[in-house]
Enzyme design. Structure first.
Site, PDB file in Angstrom:
ATOM      1  N   PRO A   2       0.831  -1.202   0.000  1.00 51.86           N
ATOM      2  CG  PRO A   2      -0.850  -1.585   1.569  1.00 51.86           C
ATOM      3  CD  PRO A   2       0.468  -2.116   1.092  1.00 51.86           C
ATOM      4  CD  GLU A   3       2.665   3.550  -4.474  1.00 51.41           C
ATOM      5  OE1 GLU A   3       2.584   4.780  -4.656  1.00 51.41           O
ATOM      6  OE2 GLU A   3       3.081   2.759  -5.335  1.00 51.41           O
TER       7      GLU A   3
END
Length: 300
Positions: A2-3
């Site tokens: 996840p960014e």
């Protein structure tokens, strides 16, 4: 992994359920995730009230009434699930769809509101730590971490100051967490496309001889913020098994202009180019060689 927009989406989803709640008890079902849990982890959390839930780069930060901060990182497959009374609840309360097998439910926070917040992590690359709030900026997680890209600190002038004299490729500099914290591969590709900048152009080309920002630096700062805000509003991107905290999928991937579109026509009107994929430092980079040229980054 996840960014930043995905982590911010999780934070916004968890905050109504957690902020202001007292932790009644903690089920710690294993001694470690990526790292061992802090000593007396469950005991140090029990009875504490969560006074705020913030984000720094890709970390979630839960401030506690004890003066400590619970630092949480999702790793690759970490997610939180919230249940209350065994059923879905109205907006403002959250019932998170199961993100994986119950065998991967490693930590459960039982809250004074009756909600149960479960951390599920199949690969166990995430982690949790407890840090005195006063020591956050100097602790091992945040010491040397760069500026936040969603805040006012990111500007053309800041990019010029950070990148001045650097020969590293522009994309590599943007992914350097010591310079700008929280940017990841997806959104760097998208921001560079919007700014019309070649990912392999020298990072130092965004500063002129006097160290002042070029027009390209100002454009890039604006486009980084824009793409991140749009992704947060869309609920993030879904790659493999990532989902929002309410169990639904992110939708920003449907707005990708270059990422994962190798060989497809460029979306820019009247551009005859096609999206190209190259590998930089072991990561895929997607760009349009006709829209994104090295000369676009050069000082005038």
């Amino acid at each position: 992994m996840p960014e930043l927009p995905e982590v911010e989406t999780v934070r916004r989803g968890l905050a109504p359920a957690m902020v202001g709640a007292r932790i009644v008890s903690v089920e710690q079902r294993r001694p470690d995730l990526r790292f061992p849990f802090p000593k007396n982890f469950a005991a140090r959390l029990t009875g504490r009230t969560i006074t705020a839930l913030d984000r720094r780069a890709k970390y979630l930060l839960a401030d506690l009434s004890s003066g400590e901060t619970l630092v949480m990182h999702l790793g690759m497959t970490g997610r939180f699930l919230v249940a209350q009374n065994g059923a879905a609840v109205s907006p403002g309360d959250f019932h998170f769809a199961t993100g994986g097998a119950q065998a991967h439910d490693h930590v459960v926070f039982h809250l004074s509101t009756g909600a149960a917040v479960t951390y599920n992590d199949a690969r166990r690359f995430g982690f949790m730590d407890l840090v005195p709030r006063a020591d956050l900026e100097t602790c091992r997680h945040f010491a040397g971490l760069g500026l936040e890209p969603l805040g006012d600190a990111l500007s053309g002038a800041a990019i010029a100051r950070l990148f001045r004299g650097k020969r590293a490729p522009l994309k590599a500099a943007l992914l350097d967490q010591r310079l700008i914290a929280g940017l990841g591969n997806i959104y760097v590709c998208e921001a560079l496309f919007r700014a019309g900048l070649h990912p392999e152009a020298p990072a130092g080309s965004l500063a002129d001889a006097a160290g002042e920002p070029t027009e390209a630096a100002r454009r890039l700062a604006q486009d980084i913020r824009a793409v991140l805000h749009e992704a947060v509003a869309a609920g993030g991107s879904t790659l493999r098994d990532y989902a929002q905290t309410d169990g639904s999928l992110g939708y920003f991937q449907h707005a990708f202009r270059v990422y994962d579109r190798a060989g497809e026509p460029c979306v820019t009107p009247d551009c005859a180019g096609a999206v190209t994929r190259v590998v930089q430092s072991g990561r895929s980079t997607f760009y349009c060689p006709m829209c994104q040229t090295r000369t676009n980054a050069a000082p005038a």
